[in-house]
Scaffold this active site. Structure first.
Site, PDB file in Angstrom:
ATOM      1  N   LYS A 111       0.841  -1.211   0.000  1.00 40.17           N
ATOM      2  CA  LYS A 111       0.000   0.000   0.000  1.00 40.17           C
ATOM      3  C   LYS A 111       0.866   1.248   0.000  1.00 40.17           C
ATOM      4  O   LYS A 111       0.577   2.208  -0.710  1.00 40.17           O
ATOM      5  CB  LYS A 111      -0.943  -0.017   1.201  1.00 40.17           C
ATOM      6  N   LYS A 207      -7.789 -13.860  -8.155  1.00 41.50           N
ATOM      7  CA  LYS A 207      -8.664 -14.271  -7.053  1.00 41.50           C
ATOM      8  C   LYS A 207     -10.008 -13.543  -7.173  1.00 41.50           C
ATOM      9  O   LYS A 207     -10.035 -12.364  -7.584  1.00 41.50           O
ATOM     10  CB  LYS A 207      -7.961 -13.876  -5.749  1.00 41.50           C
ATOM     11  N   LYS A 210     -14.481  -8.344  -5.386  1.00 41.62           N
ATOM     12  CA  LYS A 210     -15.470  -7.349  -5.839  1.00 41.62           C
ATOM     13  C   LYS A 210     -14.825  -6.257  -6.671  1.00 41.62           C
ATOM     14  O   LYS A 210     -15.372  -5.818  -7.677  1.00 41.62           O
ATOM     15  CB  LYS A 210     -16.117  -6.714  -4.609  1.00 41.62           C
TER      16      LYS A 210
END
Ligand code: SF4
Length: 340
Positions: A111, A207, A210
């Site tokens: 991140k 994977k 959403k």
């Protein structure tokens, strides 16, 4: 009975990747362990969000978990922010955790390399995770392999806190009769590895997630599931109906393994290898198998949605039970640390 703890982000409705990768397993574990399952909304606020949306996602997640089989009479299901001791213990653990260890965590590094400004909450995320688990002095944590690094940090924090604030009495040195039998205040939680079920998205590329738009929702209606399954990626070697395939490299085959009975899975493999059927035939059988498992879940979800007061009560009861344990842990922790 050993105690387990596991958390899930309030990402809204569950998709079948969440269900097969974690929640289905939780529904089984609740019968074998004293189980705490938590919707971790404090973890969800480390990224930008809308308050009304977070509330709705939390409620949708609770509904999905209950519909998928979590039973409030068998497990403790609750929302993290209803138990403020989570953040209280996290602060205490922050004072023991070296900055360097947090900066080395893979998820933080990923991140931090993408964002210009990273909130401290992202860095401290694994400390809150350690607090989530240790607040209940859980011995086992159902995890996927990708979460083992965070669990290792929880184990280290437990070791450090125990060494500093709960050291063995001096008479328990080498040769003492009961050496090695004393239980530390915080157990070092072990991973309970979920049977490897890394569910790929229908694009077969990554994977199921959403954010990638490659999911099948747990509560999706059968027609819409079929509209997604029909064009889903299969083994690219099967260009023509007569081309034999390799089921092991096909995502549809792996979904069969998750949803179809073993005899059907065997039949799928044979039909694929011998070009005995086409991919659409194969997907139709998968759709039927999925429907057998998902229809009762949808029916349960409809019942739960029709009685939101009951769901709120179940979550409140879960939080009350969780707090009774959490406050006991905190009062011991504070006593041992010289806090009032
Ligand atoms: S027949 Fe089934 S397992 Fe084989 S490639 Fe097609 S969809 Fe995949």
């Amino acid at each position: 009975m050993s105690r387990i703890f596991s958390g899930i982000q309030p990402s809204g409705s569950l998709h079948i990747g969440n269900y097969l990768g974690a929640v289905k397993n939780w529904a089984e574990l609740q019968h074998k362990y004293e189980s705490f399952f938590c919707i971790v909304d404090y973890h969800a606020i480390t990224v930008p969000y809308e308050p009304a949306d977070l509330r709705a996602r939390t409620a949708d997640m609770a509904l999905g978990l209950l519909a998928a089989g979590l039973d409030p009479s068998k497990c403790t299901l609750f929302v993290q922010s209803m138990v403020p001791e989570h953040t209280e213990l996290a602060w205490i653990f922050n004072t023991l955790t070296p900055l360097g260890e947090l900066e080395r965590q893979t998820q933080f590094k990923e991140k931090a390399s993408r964002e210009e400004s990273v909130p401290a909450g992202i860095l401290n995320y694994p400390v809150l995770q350690a607090a989530d688990i240790l607040l209940y002095r859980a011995e086992l944590v159902p995890v996927g392999e990708d979460q083992l690094q965070h669990l290792e940090l929880s184990r280290e924090i437990a070791r450090k806190w125990n060494a500093r604030f709960d050291p063995p009495p001096s008479h328990e040195g080498v040769g003492a009769e009961n050496a090695g039998h004393r239980r530390s205040f915080f157990p070092e939680p072990k991973g309970l590895l979920t049977p490897a079920r890394r569910i790929m998205g229908l694009d077969g590329q990554a994977k199921m997630s959403k954010s990638l738009g490659n999911t099948v929702e747990l509560l999706e209606d059968p027609k819409s599931i079929w509209e997604k399954l029909r064009p889903a990626v299969t083994n690219p070697k099967r260009v023509r109906r007569t081309d034999p395939g390799t089921p092991e490299v096909c995502n549809i085959y792996h979904l069969h393994k998750a949803f179809s009975p073993p005899t059907t899975v065997e039949h799928v493999a044979t039909q694929c290898r011998t070009a005995g059927w086409g991919c659409i035939d194969c997907k139709k059988v998968l759709h039927e198998s999925m429907e057998k498992e998902l229809a009762p879940i949808r029916a349960r979800a409809a019942e739960i949605a029709a009685n939101p007061a009951k769901m709120r009560k179940d979550l409140a009861n879960g939080a009350e039970h969780a707090r009774s344990i959490a406050s006991g842990t905190m009062s011991e922790v504070k006593k041992k640390m010289g806090l009032t």
